[in-house]
Design an enzyme around this catalytic site. Structure first.
Site, mmCIF file in Angstrom:
data_model
loop_
_atom_site.group_PDB
_atom_site.id
_atom_site.type_symbol
_atom_site.label_atom_id
_atom_site.label_comp_id
_atom_site.label_asym_id
_atom_site.label_seq_id
_atom_site.Cartn_x
_atom_site.Cartn_y
_atom_site.Cartn_z
ATOM 1 N N GLU A 278 -11.566 -27.642 16.515
ATOM 2 C CA GLU A 278 -11.300 -28.630 17.565
ATOM 3 C C GLU A 278 -12.394 -29.707 17.604
ATOM 4 O O GLU A 278 -12.120 -30.880 17.870
ATOM 5 C CB GLU A 278 -11.189 -27.939 18.926
ATOM 6 N N TRP A 281 -11.421 -32.038 14.976
ATOM 7 C CA TRP A 281 -10.339 -32.924 15.439
ATOM 8 C C TRP A 281 -10.924 -34.109 16.196
ATOM 9 O O TRP A 281 -10.495 -35.261 16.018
ATOM 10 C CB TRP A 281 -9.378 -32.170 16.359
ATOM 11 N N TRP A 310 12.211 -47.953 23.599
ATOM 12 C CA TRP A 310 11.731 -47.291 24.816
ATOM 13 C C TRP A 310 12.566 -47.723 26.025
ATOM 14 O O TRP A 310 12.987 -48.873 26.124
ATOM 15 C CB TRP A 310 10.269 -47.623 25.062
ATOM 16 N N ASN A 345 -5.409 -28.704 27.882
ATOM 17 C CA ASN A 345 -4.999 -29.391 26.658
ATOM 18 C C ASN A 345 -3.534 -29.155 26.281
ATOM 19 O O ASN A 345 -2.827 -30.083 25.896
ATOM 20 C CB ASN A 345 -5.886 -28.982 25.485
ATOM 21 N N TRP A 363 4.814 -44.351 25.107
ATOM 22 C CA TRP A 363 3.623 -43.507 25.212
ATOM 23 C C TRP A 363 2.423 -44.255 25.770
ATOM 24 O O TRP A 363 1.517 -43.663 26.369
ATOM 25 C CB TRP A 363 3.272 -42.913 23.848
ATOM 26 N N TRP A 386 -1.941 -38.779 22.416
ATOM 27 C CA TRP A 386 -0.677 -39.398 22.827
ATOM 28 C C TRP A 386 0.165 -39.790 21.631
ATOM 29 O O TRP A 386 1.378 -39.565 21.606
ATOM 30 C CB TRP A 386 -0.955 -40.611 23.718
#
Length: 474
Positions: A278, A281, A310, A345, A363, A386
Site C-alpha cells: 500500500e 501504491w 455522464w 478505504n 467522478w 477515483w
C-alpha cells in the site's frame, strides 16, 4: 544563513531538507499561509486545521533547537516568489531548502521561486523526501513512466532489496539567533474550524504519529490484509492524515514495517507485506502525477473516458453527498466522511464506484467532494482512487466490474455494526435486513430511511452500456 521552507513535511525527525539546511549553517524556518490557494485546491477545513495544529507543535520542537519558525502570508502561490525573496534578503539567506512536492501547480510555484531567488544570487535546493524514489528514476525499459502497478512495484522491490532509503538524523541544537519566531494562527480566512470532537480524533504532533505507527506495527499489522476490509474494526494504521501532512515520513513507515517483519517486506507476515504494498501504491500515484500531468488538470488518465455520457443529476448527487441514497453502506460511509474527515478505504472504493457507475455521475464531482472533506486529502491518492473506481485511470478496474454495495456490505460488515453506528435509524433491523431494508411493511415502517434512489441491477446495466459504447473502450 540557511532557510528551510516547510510545506507538507511538518516534522523534525527524518526531514531531508531540514537536516541539509542545518548541516550547512545557522537555519531559520518559514511557512506560508495560502488560504486562497488552498480553497482553489478544495483543501478541507479539517485538513487546514490539522496543518495548523501540527505547525504549532513543530514550532515548539524547532524552538527547542533554536530554529525560529516565521509565518508569512502568501494568499496564492503566485505571491510566493516575492514573499520568499523579501524574507531571504531581510535575513541574509544564502540558500533556501525545501522538500519536493508534486503536481502542476506545485511544480510551477517552485520553479518560479527558484528563478526569483537565482536572479538575486540566492540558492534553491529541493530534496527528495516525500517519496522513496525520485519521479523519473523508476521507468520502463523504453524510458516511460509505468502505467501498471505490479510492474512498477517489481522495480521498486528490486531497489529496496539492494538497500532501504536511510532515515535522516534529527538536527542538532544550534546557537540562538536574534530572530523571533512568529505565533502560529489557529485559523485562516475562508475556513471554519472543525468540531472539537473531530480534532480529538486526530491529535497533532510527531509523538502522536509515532505512537500510532508503533501500535500498528506492534499489534495489528499481521492481521492487516483481512482486517483492513472491515469498516467496523480498527484494522488500518490511521496514519494517512499524518503522512499527507508529512508529520511522519514514508521512510519511517517502511522501516517500522520491515522491522516488525524480521527485516522482510516481500515475504513473511502477509499483513506487513500487504501494508508495504500500500505504501508503494502511494508512491505509484505520485509518480503518475509527475509522469502524466493531465491528471492534475481534472483530466481522465485514459483519454477515451472523457467521452463517457455522464448524467446531470444534481438531486442524486446531493443525496449521495448527504448520505441519503437508500443504500445503507453508501450512506454510512458518506456520513462518516462528513463527520470525522475520513473514510475507510474499501468504502472509498464503494462510494466512488456507486457514484460513477450506478449513478453515472462524473467522478470529478466525487473527487472534489472528497477533497473538500478529507483530513488526509492528497491529490495523487484521491485522484488515483477515483479514476481507478471510474475505470478512467491507470491500471484501473475494468469498466464492466461494478461492486454491488449490498453484497459488499453483508460481506465486510455482516452484523451491521458499522451501519448501526452511522445510520442509527436502521439500528433495530436484523443483521440480514439492515444491508437492504425492506421497502414496505414490518420493521421498515418504524424507521425514517428513504428507499433506494436507484435500482442497482438496472443502473449497473446502464453503466455497462455507456462505457461499452465509448469510441475506444478497452
Amino acid at each position: 544563513m540557511q532557510l528551510i521552507w516547510f510545506r507538507s513535511d511538518l516534522r523534525l525527525h527524518d526531514n531531508t531538507a531540514l537536516a541539509a539546511a542545518c548541516a550547512q549553517g545557522p537555519t531559520v524556518a518559514v511557512y506560508l499561509l495560502s488560504p486562497q490557494q488552498w480553497l482553489s485546491h478544495d483543501d478541507a477545513p479539517s485538513k487546514v486545521d490539522f496543518w495548523l495544529r501540527n505547525l504549532k507543535e513543530l514550532s515548539q520542537a524547532l524552538k527547542a533547537l533554536h530554529i525560529p519558525l516565521l509565518i508569512r502570508d502568501s494568499a496564492t502561490w503566485a505571491d510566493a516568489p516575492q514573499v520568499l525573496l523579501e524574507l531571504c534578503q531581510k535575513h541574509g539567506i544564502e540558500q533556501l531548502h525545501c522538500n519536493e512536492e508534486y503536481g502542476v501547480n506545485e511544480s510551477a510555484r517552485d520553479a518560479a521561486v527558484a528563478d526569483a531567488l537565482a536572479e538575486a544570487g540566492i540558492g534553491f535546493t529541493a530534496h527528495l523526501d516525500q517519496l522513496l524514489f525520485k519521479p523519473g528514476s523508476v521507468l520502463t525499459k523504453s524510458g516511460t513512466y509505468f502505467q501498471v502497478f505490479s510492474q512498477f512495484r517489481r522495480v521498486c522491490y528490486e531497489r529496496l532489496h539492494h538497500s532501504l532509503p536511510a532515515l535522516v538524523q534529527k538536527p542538532a541544537l544550534q546557537k540562538p539567533l536574534r530572530i523571533t519566531a512568529d505565533p502560529v494562527p489557529t485559523g485562516v480566512t475562508g475556513y471554519t474550524p472543525p468540531t472539537s470532537a473531530l480534532q480529538a480524533l486526530w491529535p497533532a504532533g510527531e509523538a502522536e504519529a509515532q505512537e500510532r505507527l508503533e501500535q500498528f506495527t506492534d499489534q495489528r499489522i499481521d492481521d492487516y490484509k483481512t482486517e483492513r476490509d472491515l469498516p467496523a474494526r480498527p484494522g488500518t494504521s490511521q496514519l494517512s492524515a499524518y503522512l499527507a501532512a508529512g508529520v511522519i515520513s514514508v521512510r519511517q513507515c517502511l522501516h517500522a514495517a520491515v522491522a516488525s517483519n524480521r527485516g522482510e517486506f516481500e515475504s513473511g507476515s502477509v499483513g506487513a507485506v500487504t501494508w508495504v504494498s500500500e505504501l508503494i501504491w502511494r508512491e505509484f500515484y505520485k509518480h503518475i502525477l509527475v509522469g502524466y500531468p493531465r491528471v492534475s488538470k481534472h483530466r481522465a488518465f485514459r483519454p477515451e473516458y472523457e467521452a463517457v455520457p455522464w448524467r446531470d443529476a444534481p438531486e442524486d448527487l446531493q443525496a449521495w453527498k448527504e448520505g441519503r441514497t437508500g443504500i445503507p453502506i453508501i450512506d454510512a460511509a458518506m456520513r462518516q466522511l462528513v463527520e470525522i474527515g475520513w473514510m475507510h478505504n474499501r468504502l472509498r472504493m464503494l462510494t466512488a464506484m456507486f457514484l460513477s457507475k450506478n449513478l453515472l455521475i462524473d467522478w470529478r464531482e466525487g473527487e472534489r467532494f472528497f477533497m473538500q472533506h478529507l483530513i488526509d486529502g492528497d491529490l495523487a491518492a484521491n485522484n488515483g482512487g477515483w479514476q481507478w473506481s471510474a475505470s478512467s485511470g491507470t491500471d484501473s478496474v475494468p469498466y464492466f466490474r461494478v461492486f454491488n454495495p449490498v453484497s459488499q456490505s453483508a460481506k465486510f460488515d455482516p452484523q451491521g455494526v458499522f451501519l448501526k453506528q452511522w445510520v442509527p435509524e436502521l439500528a433495530k433491523l436484523s443483521a440480514k435486513d439492515i444491508h437492504n431494508p425492506p421497502l414496505q411493511g414490518g420493521l421498515f415502517a418504524t424507521v425514517d430511511y428513504p428507499p433506494p434512489i436507484v435500482d442497482l441491477g438496472k443502473s449497473r446495466q446502464r453503466a455497462l452500456t455507456a462505457f461499452k459504447n465509448l469510441p475506444r473502450h478497452v
